[in-house]
Design a protein around this motif. Structure first.
Motif, PDB file in Angstrom:
ATOM      1  N   LEU A   4     -10.552  -2.190  41.047  1.00  0.00           N
ATOM      2  CA  LEU A   4     -11.182  -3.507  41.062  1.00  0.00           C
ATOM      3  C   LEU A   4     -10.170  -4.599  41.369  1.00  0.00           C
ATOM      4  CD1 LEU A   4     -13.545  -3.207  37.977  1.00  0.00           C
ATOM      5  CD2 LEU A   4     -14.252  -3.445  40.360  1.00  0.00           C
ATOM      6  N   ALA A   5      -8.951  -4.450  40.871  1.00  0.00           N
ATOM      7  CA  ALA A   5      -7.939  -5.488  41.053  1.00  0.00           C
ATOM      8  C   ALA A   5      -7.343  -5.485  42.452  1.00  0.00           C
ATOM      9  CB  ALA A   5      -6.826  -5.313  40.019  1.00  0.00           C
ATOM     10  N   CYS A   6      -7.229  -4.310  43.074  1.00  0.00           N
ATOM     11  CA  CYS A   6      -6.502  -4.203  44.349  1.00  0.00           C
ATOM     12  C   CYS A   6      -7.351  -3.713  45.514  1.00  0.00           C
ATOM     13  CB  CYS A   6      -5.309  -3.254  44.176  1.00  0.00           C
ATOM     14  SG  CYS A   6      -4.106  -3.797  42.954  1.00  0.00           S
ATOM     15  N   THR A   7      -8.549  -3.248  45.298  1.00  0.00           N
ATOM     16  CA  THR A   7      -9.465  -2.604  46.258  1.00  0.00           C
ATOM     17  C   THR A   7      -9.106  -1.126  46.428  1.00  0.00           C
ATOM     18  OG1 THR A   7      -8.298  -2.972  48.361  1.00  0.00           O
ATOM     19  CG2 THR A   7      -9.698  -4.785  47.532  1.00  0.00           C
ATOM     20  N   LEU A   8     -10.108  -0.337  46.733  1.00  0.00           N
ATOM     21  CA  LEU A   8      -9.917   1.107  46.890  1.00  0.00           C
ATOM     22  C   LEU A   8      -8.980   1.450  48.037  1.00  0.00           C
ATOM     23  CD1 LEU A   8     -10.584   3.990  46.065  1.00  0.00           C
ATOM     24  CD2 LEU A   8     -12.656   3.856  47.484  1.00  0.00           C
ATOM     25  N   PHE A  68       0.522  -9.626  47.087  1.00  0.00           N
ATOM     26  CA  PHE A  68       0.747  -9.514  45.649  1.00  0.00           C
ATOM     27  C   PHE A  68       0.212 -10.747  44.919  1.00  0.00           C
ATOM     28  CE2 PHE A  68       3.480 -10.745  42.089  1.00  0.00           C
ATOM     29  CZ  PHE A  68       3.341  -9.657  41.250  1.00  0.00           C
ATOM     30  N   LEU A  69       0.584 -11.943  45.386  1.00  0.00           N
ATOM     31  CA  LEU A  69       0.128 -13.166  44.734  1.00  0.00           C
ATOM     32  C   LEU A  69      -1.392 -13.306  44.795  1.00  0.00           C
ATOM     33  CD1 LEU A  69       2.739 -15.843  45.890  1.00  0.00           C
ATOM     34  CD2 LEU A  69       2.528 -14.803  43.629  1.00  0.00           C
ATOM     35  N   GLY A  70      -1.979 -12.885  45.918  1.00  0.00           N
ATOM     36  CA  GLY A  70      -3.413 -13.027  46.092  1.00  0.00           C
ATOM     37  C   GLY A  70      -4.236 -11.955  45.417  1.00  0.00           C
ATOM     38  N   SER A  71      -3.604 -10.939  44.872  1.00  0.00           N
ATOM     39  CA  SER A  71      -4.363  -9.892  44.185  1.00  0.00           C
ATOM     40  C   SER A  71      -5.128 -10.505  43.018  1.00  0.00           C
ATOM     41  CB  SER A  71      -3.429  -8.788  43.688  1.00  0.00           C
ATOM     42  OG  SER A  71      -2.534  -9.285  42.712  1.00  0.00           O
ATOM     43  N   ARG A  72      -6.209  -9.880  42.639  1.00  0.00           N
ATOM     44  CA  ARG A  72      -7.093 -10.477  41.633  1.00  0.00           C
ATOM     45  C   ARG A  72      -6.381 -10.729  40.301  1.00  0.00           C
ATOM     46  NH1 ARG A  72     -13.183  -8.409  41.204  1.00  0.00           N
ATOM     47  NH2 ARG A  72     -13.188 -10.355  40.019  1.00  0.00           N
ATOM     48  N   LEU A  73      -5.534  -9.793  39.891  1.00  0.00           N
ATOM     49  CA  LEU A  73      -4.875  -9.965  38.602  1.00  0.00           C
ATOM     50  C   LEU A  73      -3.917 -11.141  38.607  1.00  0.00           C
ATOM     51  CD1 LEU A  73      -4.109  -6.313  37.424  1.00  0.00           C
ATOM     52  CD2 LEU A  73      -5.799  -7.905  36.521  1.00  0.00           C
ATOM     53  N   VAL A  74      -3.120 -11.270  39.689  1.00  0.00           N
ATOM     54  CA  VAL A  74      -2.160 -12.370  39.732  1.00  0.00           C
ATOM     55  C   VAL A  74      -2.884 -13.699  39.895  1.00  0.00           C
ATOM     56  CG1 VAL A  74      -0.163 -13.321  40.935  1.00  0.00           C
ATOM     57  CG2 VAL A  74      -0.367 -10.854  40.632  1.00  0.00           C
ATOM     58  N   SER A  75      -3.875 -13.748  40.780  1.00  0.00           N
ATOM     59  CA  SER A  75      -4.629 -14.988  40.958  1.00  0.00           C
ATOM     60  C   SER A  75      -5.351 -15.389  39.676  1.00  0.00           C
ATOM     61  CB  SER A  75      -5.646 -14.824  42.096  1.00  0.00           C
ATOM     62  OG  SER A  75      -4.995 -14.711  43.338  1.00  0.00           O
ATOM     63  N   ARG A  76      -5.811 -14.415  38.922  1.00  0.00           N
ATOM     64  CA  ARG A  76      -6.532 -14.698  37.681  1.00  0.00           C
ATOM     65  C   ARG A  76      -5.623 -15.337  36.633  1.00  0.00           C
ATOM     66  NH1 ARG A  76      -7.478 -15.723  33.256  1.00  0.00           N
ATOM     67  NH2 ARG A  76      -8.884 -14.777  31.738  1.00  0.00           N
ATOM     68  N   TYR A  77      -4.397 -14.839  36.491  1.00  0.00           N
ATOM     69  CA  TYR A  77      -3.531 -15.282  35.401  1.00  0.00           C
ATOM     70  C   TYR A  77      -2.389 -16.193  35.859  1.00  0.00           C
ATOM     71  CZ  TYR A  77      -5.922 -11.844  32.519  1.00  0.00           C
ATOM     72  OH  TYR A  77      -6.887 -11.146  31.825  1.00  0.00           O
ATOM     73  N   ALA A  78      -2.379 -16.620  37.120  1.00  0.00           N
ATOM     74  CA  ALA A  78      -1.228 -17.336  37.679  1.00  0.00           C
ATOM     75  C   ALA A  78      -0.858 -18.580  36.904  1.00  0.00           C
ATOM     76  CB  ALA A  78      -1.506 -17.679  39.143  1.00  0.00           C
ATOM     77  N   VAL A  79      -1.837 -19.325  36.391  1.00  0.00           N
ATOM     78  CA  VAL A  79      -1.530 -20.599  35.744  1.00  0.00           C
ATOM     79  C   VAL A  79      -1.754 -20.564  34.237  1.00  0.00           C
ATOM     80  CG1 VAL A  79      -2.162 -21.805  37.859  1.00  0.00           C
ATOM     81  CG2 VAL A  79      -3.848 -21.607  36.034  1.00  0.00           C
ATOM     82  N   PHE A  80      -2.300 -19.497  33.707  1.00  0.00           N
ATOM     83  CA  PHE A  80      -2.595 -19.447  32.279  1.00  0.00           C
ATOM     84  C   PHE A  80      -1.320 -19.189  31.475  1.00  0.00           C
ATOM     85  CE2 PHE A  80      -6.744 -18.959  34.080  1.00  0.00           C
ATOM     86  CZ  PHE A  80      -7.615 -19.504  33.143  1.00  0.00           C
ATOM     87  N   ALA A  81      -1.290 -19.707  30.268  1.00  0.00           N
ATOM     88  CA  ALA A  81      -0.116 -19.559  29.397  1.00  0.00           C
ATOM     89  C   ALA A  81      -0.143 -18.184  28.747  1.00  0.00           C
ATOM     90  CB  ALA A  81      -0.095 -20.665  28.347  1.00  0.00           C
ATOM     91  N   MET A  82       0.035 -17.175  29.567  1.00  0.00           N
ATOM     92  CA  MET A  82       0.026 -15.788  29.108  1.00  0.00           C
ATOM     93  C   MET A  82       1.370 -15.150  29.454  1.00  0.00           C
ATOM     94  SD  MET A  82      -3.055 -15.474  27.820  1.00  0.00           S
ATOM     95  CE  MET A  82      -3.769 -13.834  27.877  1.00  0.00           C
ATOM     96  N   SER A  83       1.683 -14.054  28.792  1.00  0.00           N
ATOM     97  CA  SER A  83       3.025 -13.478  28.886  1.00  0.00           C
ATOM     98  C   SER A  83       3.173 -12.399  29.947  1.00  0.00           C
ATOM     99  CB  SER A  83       3.401 -12.878  27.527  1.00  0.00           C
ATOM    100  OG  SER A  83       2.523 -11.807  27.200  1.00  0.00           O
ATOM    101  N   ASP A  84       2.084 -11.907  30.515  1.00  0.00           N
ATOM    102  CA  ASP A  84       2.158 -10.695  31.334  1.00  0.00           C
ATOM    103  C   ASP A  84       2.931 -10.909  32.637  1.00  0.00           C
ATOM    104  OD1 ASP A  84       0.056  -8.976  29.709  1.00  0.00           O
ATOM    105  OD2 ASP A  84      -0.758 -10.991  29.960  1.00  0.00           O
ATOM    106  N   LEU A  85       2.716 -12.034  33.311  1.00  0.00           N
ATOM    107  CA  LEU A  85       3.445 -12.300  34.549  1.00  0.00           C
ATOM    108  C   LEU A  85       4.917 -12.580  34.262  1.00  0.00           C
ATOM    109  CD1 LEU A  85       0.761 -14.353  36.467  1.00  0.00           C
ATOM    110  CD2 LEU A  85       1.721 -12.161  37.162  1.00  0.00           C
ATOM    111  N   ALA A  86       5.209 -13.219  33.130  1.00  0.00           N
ATOM    112  CA  ALA A  86       6.614 -13.405  32.750  1.00  0.00           C
ATOM    113  C   ALA A  86       7.286 -12.059  32.494  1.00  0.00           C
ATOM    114  CB  ALA A  86       6.699 -14.287  31.502  1.00  0.00           C
ATOM    115  N   ALA A  87       6.561 -11.135  31.865  1.00  0.00           N
ATOM    116  CA  ALA A  87       7.106  -9.788  31.654  1.00  0.00           C
ATOM    117  C   ALA A  87       7.302  -9.078  32.979  1.00  0.00           C
ATOM    118  CB  ALA A  87       6.169  -8.983  30.757  1.00  0.00           C
ATOM    119  N   ALA A  88       6.356  -9.232  33.916  1.00  0.00           N
ATOM    120  CA  ALA A  88       6.501  -8.631  35.245  1.00  0.00           C
ATOM    121  C   ALA A  88       7.739  -9.153  35.953  1.00  0.00           C
ATOM    122  CB  ALA A  88       5.249  -8.902  36.077  1.00  0.00           C
ATOM    123  N   ALA A  89       8.017 -10.459  35.804  1.00  0.00           N
ATOM    124  CA  ALA A  89       9.213 -11.034  36.423  1.00  0.00           C
ATOM    125  C   ALA A  89      10.474 -10.427  35.825  1.00  0.00           C
ATOM    126  CB  ALA A  89       9.202 -12.550  36.245  1.00  0.00           C
TER     127      ALA A  89
END
Length: 599
Positions: A276-280, A121-142
Motif C-alpha cells: 500500500l505504501a509503495c505500490t505492488l 522516496f520523499l513522495g512515497s505514501r509513508l514519507v508524504s504522510r509523516y513529513a511534517v508531523f512531530a513524530m520520531s520515525d523519519l528522524a530515526a530513519a535519518a
C-alpha cells in the motif's frame, strides 16, 4: 549533456513542488498525532513549563529539535505559531533525509537517477504522510541511514576513531527512536564479516576491529546515558530523580515488546502495508533488485540487506504492535534496492540505447513519487486537518471549568478522524488522532487527573462517569470518553459520545435512626437518604445523580446513575446490605455538556 540537464530541471521542479505542498501543509496543519503531543509536551517541560507527566518512553530527539520553539512559547509566542514552526522543523529534517538518500544512491546510479530515486522516496505514501508531523520515525530513519553511510565509507580504515562517525549516527538514531539502535549490532556484524573475509585480514586484525567497535560503542553508550541524565535533570530536578527516570525508561521500553506470533497481530502484516505504501510494482522491483545486487557481489549492498533482514524481522516478530510508520527506518535501504530493480528491469528491454532506458527509469521513479504524493495529499487536504479540534475542545473545557477547578478524565482516548481515514485496517492509527489528557495539558498548562480505572454509564447518549466523587469535589469537572481503544478497523460510522460534566458532590453521614431505619444527611445541604428496611428514599435537587453507599469496613457500592426529576427518587438496597450497615453515602450530581463532534 543537454538531455541530462533537462532531466535534472524536471526533477528539481518535482522536488520544489513537493516541498511547496508540504510547507503549505506545515503552515496550515492544526492537528497532531497522539505521540506527537508527547514530544511537544516533553519539549514544553524542558523549556521550563510546569511538569505534569514527562513521558520517558519517548526518545528525546524530536523534543530537542522543537525545544527552541517551546522556549519562544514560554516567552509569549502564540501557540499556533509554535505549532506551525514545529511542523516546519520536521519538514526540514525530512528534506535533509531526502538529500541523504540521494547521497546513498549517487555513487551507484549517477546524479540524475539518484535525485529521481530520492524524489520517489520523499513522495512515497509513508514519507508524504509523516513529513511534517512531530513524530520520531523519519528522524530515526535519518540516523540509521547516516550510520549505514558512515560504515560504508569508513570500513576500510582501522582504529576506533574511524568508528566514531558510525556510532555518532547510531546515537542519533537511538535518541530519535529506541528500536533504531538495532543498527549498531547489525553494522558491527557486517563490518566484522567483511574484515574476516578480506584476503589480507587475519584473526588478529578481525579481533582488533572488534575491539575498535567495542571502544566506540562504549563511548556512544556513555554519551547516551549522560545525554539522558542531563535531559531528565530538568523535569525531575535532582540526580536521584534523573537516575530513577532513566531506570524507568529502560524498564518500560523493555516491556513494550512481545512476541507477535503468539500475540494479537500477525507477523506478516507489514507485507500488505508495504504494498500500500509503495505500490505492488515497486515492491516486486525491490525484491528483484535485492537479488540482483547480492548476486553482483556488492559488499555494501550486503550491509543494507542485513539491516533489512534484522530490522524487519524485529518489527514483525518481536514488536507486539504494528504500524506502517515503523517501516520508515528501513525505507532508504528498500529504495536502494528499488533502483537496483529498476536498473535490472531495463537491461533486457528492447530499447538498446542507454538514454532511452535511463529516461524510462527516471519517468518511473518520478511517477512513483507523484502517485504517492497525490494519494496522501488528497487525504491531508481535507478540511479536518485545518480545524484545530483538539485545541478548541481543550479551550471549551477551560472556559467551562476555569482554575481552581480540577479536571479529570475517565475512559480511553477519544478518537478524531477525517471523513476519509482508511489506509489499511491493519494499521490501527494511520489517520486516527486523539483527544487525551496529555493533549489537554499541552494546550491549557493544567493538570488533568487520569481516572482511566473508572467506568462511565451511558444514559440518553450522554456518558456519566461512576465513582468520581471519591476523588473530586464540587466545582470540579470530568471528561467521560469511550471505554474501549478505538482502532481503524473498529471505528463506528458516527462519532461516539464524549461528555464534559461539572460536578456537585455531597458527602452524607448517618445522623439518626428512626423506626428501625437510618437517615443520612449532608450538613447544610438539601440532600438526604432515608433507609427503611431495604428501601432507600433519596432527596436531592433535580438532575442526574450517582449514589454511592459505604459500610464502616470501607466496602462501598454504586447504585448507578439515576434521573431525579422532582427532587426525590426511590432505590433498593443491594442484596446482603442492611440499613444499620450503611455508615456514609455520597451523592454526585452531573451537569453535563455533551461535546458534539462530527467526523
Amino acid at each position: 549533456m543537454e538531455n541530462r540537464y533537462r532531466g535534472l530541471r524536471v526533477i528539481a521542479f518535482m522536488w520544489l513542488a513537493w516541498l511547496a505542498a508540504q510547507a503549505l501543509l506545515a503552515l496550515t496543519l492544526r492537528v497532531e498525532g497522539y505521540d506527537g503531543y508527547w514530544y511537544l509536551s516533553n519539549a514544553w517541560y524542558l523549556a521550563g513549563g510546569p511538569v505534569f507527566q514527562y513521558e520517558v518512553t519517548k526518545a528525546p530527539l524530536v523534543s530537542l529539535l522543537v525545544l527552541p520553539l517551546a522556549v519562544l512559547r514560554r516567552m509569549g509566542l502564540p501557540e499556533v505559531a509554535v505549532f506551525a514552526g514545529s511542523h516546519l522543523v520536521m519538514l526540514l529534517l525530512t528534506t535533509a533525509l531526502g538529500v541523504a538518500v540521494m547521497r546513498l544512491l549517487r555513487p551507484r546510479f549517477g546524479t540524475t537517477l539518484a535525485w529521481a530515486g530520492a524524489f520517489a522516496f520523499l513522495g512515497s505514501r509513508l514519507v508524504s504522510r509523516y513529513a511534517v508531523f512531530a513524530m520520531s520515525d523519519l528522524a530515526a530513519a535519518a540516523g540509521v541511514l547516516l550510520a549505514l553511510l558512515a560504515l560504508e565509507r569508513g570500513q576500510a580504515r582501522d582504529g576506533w576513531r574511524a568508528r566514531l562517525p558510525f556510532v555518532a549516527a547510531v546515537t542519533m538514531a537511538i535518541l530519535a527512536r529506541y528500536p533504531a539502535g538495532l543498527v549498531l549490532p547489525v553494522g558491527i556484524l557486517w563490518d566484522l564479516l567483511v574484515t574476516v573475509t578480506a584476503g589480507d585480514r587475519g584473526i588478529r586484525k578481525t579481533l582488533r576491529r572488534g575491539l575498535d567497535h567495542a571502544v566506540a560503542a562504549a563511548l556512544a553508550g556513555l554519551a547516551l546515558v549522560l545525554v539522558h541524565l542531563a535531559i531528565y535533570m530538568v523535569p525531575f530536578r535532582s540526580p536521584a530523580g534523573a537516575l530513577a527516570a532513566l531506570s524507568d525508561m529502560i524498564q518500560r521500553n523493555a516491556r513494550l515488546g512481545g512476541i507477535s506470533i503468539r500475540g494479537l497481530e500477525p507477523w506478516w502484516e507489514y507485507g500488505p502495508m508495504l504494498i500500500l505504501a509503495c505500490t505492488l510494482p515497486a515492491v516486486l522491483l525491490i525484491g528483484w533488485g535485492m537479488i540482483t545486487a547480492l548476486r553482483a557481489g556488492g559488499r555494501r549492498e550486503g550491509l543494507h540487506a542485513l539491516w533489512l533482514a534484522v530490522y524487519l524481522a524485529f518489527v514483525s516478530l518481536v514488536s507486539s504492535h504494528k504500524e506502517a510508520r515503523y517501516i520508515l527506518p528501513a525505507l532508504p535501504s528498500l529504495f536502494l534496492f528499488l533502483l537496483w530493480g529498476v536498473r535490472a528491469a531495463g537491461q533486457p528491454a528492447p530499447l538498446r540505447r542507454l538514454p532511452a532506458r535511463r529516461l524510462l527509469a527516471i519517468g518511473f521513479l518520478l511517477a512513483l513519487g507523484l502517485v504517492g504524493t497525490v494519494r496522501e495529499g488528497t487525504v491531508l487536504a481535507q478540511p479536518f486537518f485545518r480545524r484545530p479540534l483538539q485545541a478548541q475542545l481543550a479551550a471549551a473545557m477551560n472556559e467551562e471549568a476555569p482554575v481552581p477547578a480540577r479536571l479529570a478524565w475517565v475512559g480511553n482516548f477519544y478518537p478524531l478522524v477525517p471523513p476519509r481515514h482508511i489506509f489499511s485496517r491493519s494499521d490501527e492509527y494511520y489517520y486516527v488522532y486523539h483527544l487525551a489528557p496529555h493533549v489537554i495539558e499541552y494546550y491549557l498548562g493544567r493538570k488533568v487527573i487520569s481516572l482511566r480505572d473508572l467506568q462511565a454509564e451511558e444514559l440518553d447518549g450522554v456518558l456519566y462517569p461512576l465513582g468520581v466523587g471519591a476523588r473530586l469535589g464540587t466545582g470540579d469537572a470530568v471528561i467521560a470518553s469511550v471505554t474501549d481503544v478505538t482502532l481503524t478497523a473498529t471505528l463506528p460510522d458516527t462519532s461516539p459520545p464524549l461528555t464534559f460534566s461539572l460536578l456537585d458532590v455531597w458527602k452524607l453521614e448517618a445522623t439518626s435512626a428512626q423506626g428501625g431505619g437510618r437517615l443520612l444527611r449532608a450538613p447544610g445541604d438539601p440532600v438526604s437518604i432515608r433507609i427503611i428496611g431495604t428501601e432507600m428514599q433519596v432527596t436531592t435537587p433535580p438532575g442526574v445523580m450517582e449514589v454511592v453507599i459505604r459500610r464502616r469496613s470501607g466496602l462501598s457500592v454504586s447504585l448507578g446513575v439515576q434521573q431525579v426529576l422532582k427532587g426525590r427518587v426511590a432505590l433498593e438496597l443491594p442484596p446482603e446490605w442492611h440499613a444499620d450497615q450503611v455508615n456514609t453515602a455520597q451523592v454526585v450530581r452531573f451537569t453535563p455538556r455533551p461535546l458534539k463532534l462530527s467526523w
